[in-house]
Write a protein that holds these residues in place. Structure first.
Motif, PDB file in Angstrom:
ATOM      1  N   PRO A   1       0.822  -1.208   0.000  1.00  0.00           N
ATOM      2  CA  PRO A   1       0.000   0.000   0.000  1.00  0.00           C
ATOM      3  C   PRO A   1       0.854   1.256   0.000  1.00  0.00           C
ATOM      4  N   ARG A   2       0.270   2.350  -0.408  1.00  0.00           N
ATOM      5  CA  ARG A   2       0.953   3.641  -0.308  1.00  0.00           C
ATOM      6  C   ARG A   2       1.091   4.042   1.162  1.00  0.00           C
ATOM      7  N   VAL A   3       0.065   3.702   1.980  1.00  0.00           N
ATOM      8  CA  VAL A   3       0.116   4.006   3.417  1.00  0.00           C
ATOM      9  C   VAL A   3      -0.378   2.786   4.179  1.00  0.00           C
ATOM     10  N   LEU A   4       0.414   2.360   5.164  1.00  0.00           N
ATOM     11  CA  LEU A   4      -0.007   1.298   6.068  1.00  0.00           C
ATOM     12  C   LEU A   4      -0.655   1.954   7.285  1.00  0.00           C
ATOM     13  N   LEU A   5      -1.895   1.586   7.565  1.00  0.00           N
ATOM     14  CA  LEU A   5      -2.659   2.148   8.676  1.00  0.00           C
ATOM     15  C   LEU A   5      -2.720   1.124   9.805  1.00  0.00           C
ATOM     16  N   MET A   6      -2.331   1.524  11.008  1.00  0.00           N
ATOM     17  CA  MET A   6      -2.315   0.595  12.138  1.00  0.00           C
ATOM     18  C   MET A   6      -3.073   1.221  13.307  1.00  0.00           C
ATOM     19  N   ASP A   7      -4.151   0.542  13.731  1.00  0.00           N
ATOM     20  CA  ASP A   7      -5.033   1.065  14.778  1.00  0.00           C
ATOM     21  C   ASP A   7      -4.775   0.328  16.087  1.00  0.00           C
ATOM     22  N   GLU A   8      -3.904   0.895  16.911  1.00  0.00           N
ATOM     23  CA  GLU A   8      -3.504   0.298  18.195  1.00  0.00           C
ATOM     24  C   GLU A   8      -3.245  -1.203  18.030  1.00  0.00           C
ATOM     25  N   PRO A   9      -2.360  -1.584  17.110  1.00  0.00           N
ATOM     26  CA  PRO A   9      -2.218  -2.996  16.751  1.00  0.00           C
ATOM     27  C   PRO A   9      -1.646  -3.877  17.843  1.00  0.00           C
ATOM     28  N   PHE A  10      -0.967  -3.274  18.832  1.00  0.00           N
ATOM     29  CA  PHE A  10      -0.312  -4.084  19.865  1.00  0.00           C
ATOM     30  C   PHE A  10      -0.970  -3.920  21.226  1.00  0.00           C
ATOM     31  N   ALA A  11      -2.088  -3.214  21.288  1.00  0.00           N
ATOM     32  CA  ALA A  11      -2.692  -2.879  22.582  1.00  0.00           C
ATOM     33  C   ALA A  11      -3.182  -4.103  23.343  1.00  0.00           C
ATOM     34  N   ALA A  12      -3.588  -5.148  22.629  1.00  0.00           N
ATOM     35  CA  ALA A  12      -4.132  -6.337  23.296  1.00  0.00           C
ATOM     36  C   ALA A  12      -3.058  -7.342  23.700  1.00  0.00           C
ATOM     37  N   LEU A  13      -1.811  -7.040  23.401  1.00  0.00           N
ATOM     38  CA  LEU A  13      -0.718  -7.965  23.696  1.00  0.00           C
ATOM     39  C   LEU A  13      -0.152  -7.709  25.088  1.00  0.00           C
ATOM     40  N   ASP A  14       0.454  -8.734  25.675  1.00  0.00           N
ATOM     41  CA  ASP A  14       1.145  -8.534  26.942  1.00  0.00           C
ATOM     42  C   ASP A  14       2.371  -7.652  26.723  1.00  0.00           C
ATOM     43  N   ALA A  15       2.904  -7.118  27.821  1.00  0.00           N
ATOM     44  CA  ALA A  15       3.952  -6.105  27.724  1.00  0.00           C
ATOM     45  C   ALA A  15       5.190  -6.604  26.976  1.00  0.00           C
ATOM     46  N   LEU A  16       5.614  -7.836  27.250  1.00  0.00           N
ATOM     47  CA  LEU A  16       6.815  -8.345  26.604  1.00  0.00           C
ATOM     48  C   LEU A  16       6.588  -8.567  25.109  1.00  0.00           C
ATOM     49  N   THR A  17       5.431  -9.108  24.745  1.00  0.00           N
ATOM     50  CA  THR A  17       5.134  -9.326  23.325  1.00  0.00           C
ATOM     51  C   THR A  17       4.974  -7.994  22.606  1.00  0.00           C
ATOM     52  N   ARG A  18       4.367  -7.034  23.280  1.00  0.00           N
ATOM     53  CA  ARG A  18       4.201  -5.711  22.677  1.00  0.00           C
ATOM     54  C   ARG A  18       5.557  -5.088  22.355  1.00  0.00           C
ATOM     55  N   ARG A  19       6.470  -5.193  23.294  1.00  0.00           N
ATOM     56  CA  ARG A  19       7.816  -4.655  23.074  1.00  0.00           C
ATOM     57  C   ARG A  19       8.494  -5.352  21.889  1.00  0.00           C
ATOM     58  N   LYS A  20       8.346  -6.670  21.817  1.00  0.00           N
ATOM     59  CA  LYS A  20       8.930  -7.428  20.721  1.00  0.00           C
ATOM     60  C   LYS A  20       8.323  -7.013  19.384  1.00  0.00           C
ATOM     61  N   MET A  21       7.015  -6.795  19.353  1.00  0.00           N
ATOM     62  CA  MET A  21       6.347  -6.401  18.115  1.00  0.00           C
ATOM     63  C   MET A  21       6.782  -5.006  17.679  1.00  0.00           C
ATOM     64  N   GLN A  22       7.001  -4.108  18.626  1.00  0.00           N
ATOM     65  CA  GLN A  22       7.520  -2.785  18.282  1.00  0.00           C
ATOM     66  C   GLN A  22       8.897  -2.894  17.640  1.00  0.00           C
ATOM     67  N   GLU A  23       9.752  -3.729  18.219  1.00  0.00           N
ATOM     68  CA  GLU A  23      11.079  -3.945  17.645  1.00  0.00           C
ATOM     69  C   GLU A  23      10.981  -4.489  16.221  1.00  0.00           C
ATOM     70  N   GLU A  24      10.109  -5.463  16.030  1.00  0.00           N
ATOM     71  CA  GLU A  24       9.975  -6.085  14.714  1.00  0.00           C
ATOM     72  C   GLU A  24       9.400  -5.116  13.690  1.00  0.00           C
ATOM     73  N   LEU A  25       8.458  -4.281  14.115  1.00  0.00           N
ATOM     74  CA  LEU A  25       7.889  -3.296  13.194  1.00  0.00           C
ATOM     75  C   LEU A  25       8.960  -2.318  12.724  1.00  0.00           C
ATOM     76  N   LEU A  26       9.794  -1.851  13.643  1.00  0.00           N
ATOM     77  CA  LEU A  26      10.857  -0.916  13.270  1.00  0.00           C
ATOM     78  C   LEU A  26      11.894  -1.583  12.371  1.00  0.00           C
ATOM     79  N   ALA A  27      12.205  -2.835  12.649  1.00  0.00           N
ATOM     80  CA  ALA A  27      13.146  -3.560  11.788  1.00  0.00           C
ATOM     81  C   ALA A  27      12.573  -3.723  10.380  1.00  0.00           C
ATOM     82  N   LEU A  28      11.288  -4.006  10.278  1.00  0.00           N
ATOM     83  CA  LEU A  28      10.637  -4.109   8.968  1.00  0.00           C
ATOM     84  C   LEU A  28      10.686  -2.776   8.240  1.00  0.00           C
ATOM     85  N   TRP A  29      10.437  -1.703   8.985  1.00  0.00           N
ATOM     86  CA  TRP A  29      10.455  -0.372   8.360  1.00  0.00           C
ATOM     87  C   TRP A  29      11.849  -0.056   7.817  1.00  0.00           C
ATOM     88  N   GLU A  30      12.889  -0.441   8.538  1.00  0.00           N
ATOM     89  CA  GLU A  30      14.246  -0.211   8.063  1.00  0.00           C
ATOM     90  C   GLU A  30      14.493  -0.908   6.729  1.00  0.00           C
TER      91      GLU A  30
END
Length: 276
Positions: A171-200
């Motif tokens: 897509p031209r724009v990826l829209l994410m609506d609180e995508p990690f809010a339902a995850l536990d704290a450790l998984t949320r942190r891991k998903m943030q790391e993975e999202l940034l790595a994908l963006w790189e």
């Protein structure tokens, strides 16, 4: 300003025009018995490869704004422009990743779930859809689970499938609506790391909704602060390139405190006006 920089949109970004412009957008939606004004005259610009965050408390209209960019809600006033054209409905140039994990058809494997939207859109043939699916499944680290079904996956893995499915649409724009809010704290942190790595790797353009100040600082390079009832632009902030290990640093905490004060002062002002 506690290490943060506020700025006018026209002073930020490349000389090229913005990819996405939200221009004086007022949004409303109906509830039983009344019409609710979700946002009032909201404007911001998003450039190519921005990680742009909509941040605010519940009731500030940030998810409603995301739906409007997705084309699911038409503005009451103003307009939303993508690639120089006014958005007039949903399209494959904007793909949403939601908070819920039940968006994946349970009868389809990971591979089938990622390929399915491409096949339905008609934009790519069977062979290209399969190749893209394999590519993005590998990118999110799920190659070993390509033949697994959603009910065998953890919440974090299901969100990785949803992200792979969205990115495979290119897509031209990826829209994410609180995508990690339902995850536990450790998984949320891991998903943030993975999202940034994908963006790189991919350098996609991201419009991301959250109510977490810390998540906004880590995930975004630009942050729009929205005041509640109805949502208005409180400020735009240029975030540093924080990583998750910065969370305990004094600079990171100063930035978080600055944003908290801006949002809290606005909330107090709004509540006070409502009481008058």
């Amino acid at each position: 300003m506690d290490g943060m920089t506020e700025f006018a949109p026209e002073n930020f970004g490349s000389p090229a025009p913005p990819l996405l412009s939200v221009e004086n957008v007022t949004l409303e939606y109906k509830t039983p018995g009344r019409v609710v004004r979700a946002t009032q005259n909201v404007s911001f610009d998003v450039w190519e490869a921005d990680r742009f965050i909509l941040l605010g408390a519940s009731g500030c209209g940030k998810s409603t704004l995301l739906k409007a960019v997705g084309g699911f809600i038409a503005p009451r006033e103003g307009r939303i422009v993508l690639d120089g054209r006014t958005i007039q409905g949903p399209g494959p140039d904007r793909v949403v990743v939601f908070q819920e994990f039940d968006q994946l058809p349970p009868w389809k494997t990971v591979r089938e779930n990622v390929a399915f939207p491409m096949r339905v859109s008609g934009r790519v043939g069977r062979k290209e859809a399969a190749e893209r699916a394999e590519h993005y499944i590998e990118k999110v680290g799920l190659s070993r689970f390509a033949d697994a079904y959603p009910n065998t996956l953890s919440g974090g893995m299901k969100q990785r499938v949803a992200i792979a499915r969205a990115l495979a649409m290119e897509p031209r724009v990826l829209l994410m609506d609180e995508p990690f809010a339902a995850l536990d704290a450790l998984t949320r942190r891991k998903m943030q790391e993975e999202l940034l790595a994908l963006w790189e790797e991919v350098r996609f353009t991201l419009l991301f909704v959250t109510h977490s100040i810390e998540e906004a600082l880590v995930v975004g390079n630009r942050i729009a602060l929205l005041s509640p009832h109805p949502g208005r632009m409180r400020a735009e902030i240029n975030s540093h390139e924080w990583d998750l290990s910065s969370g305990g640093s004094s600079q990171f905490q100063a930035a978080a405190n600055h944003i908290h004060r801006l949002l809290f002062e606005e909330a107090v002002a709004v509540d006070g006006a409502d009481d008058e």
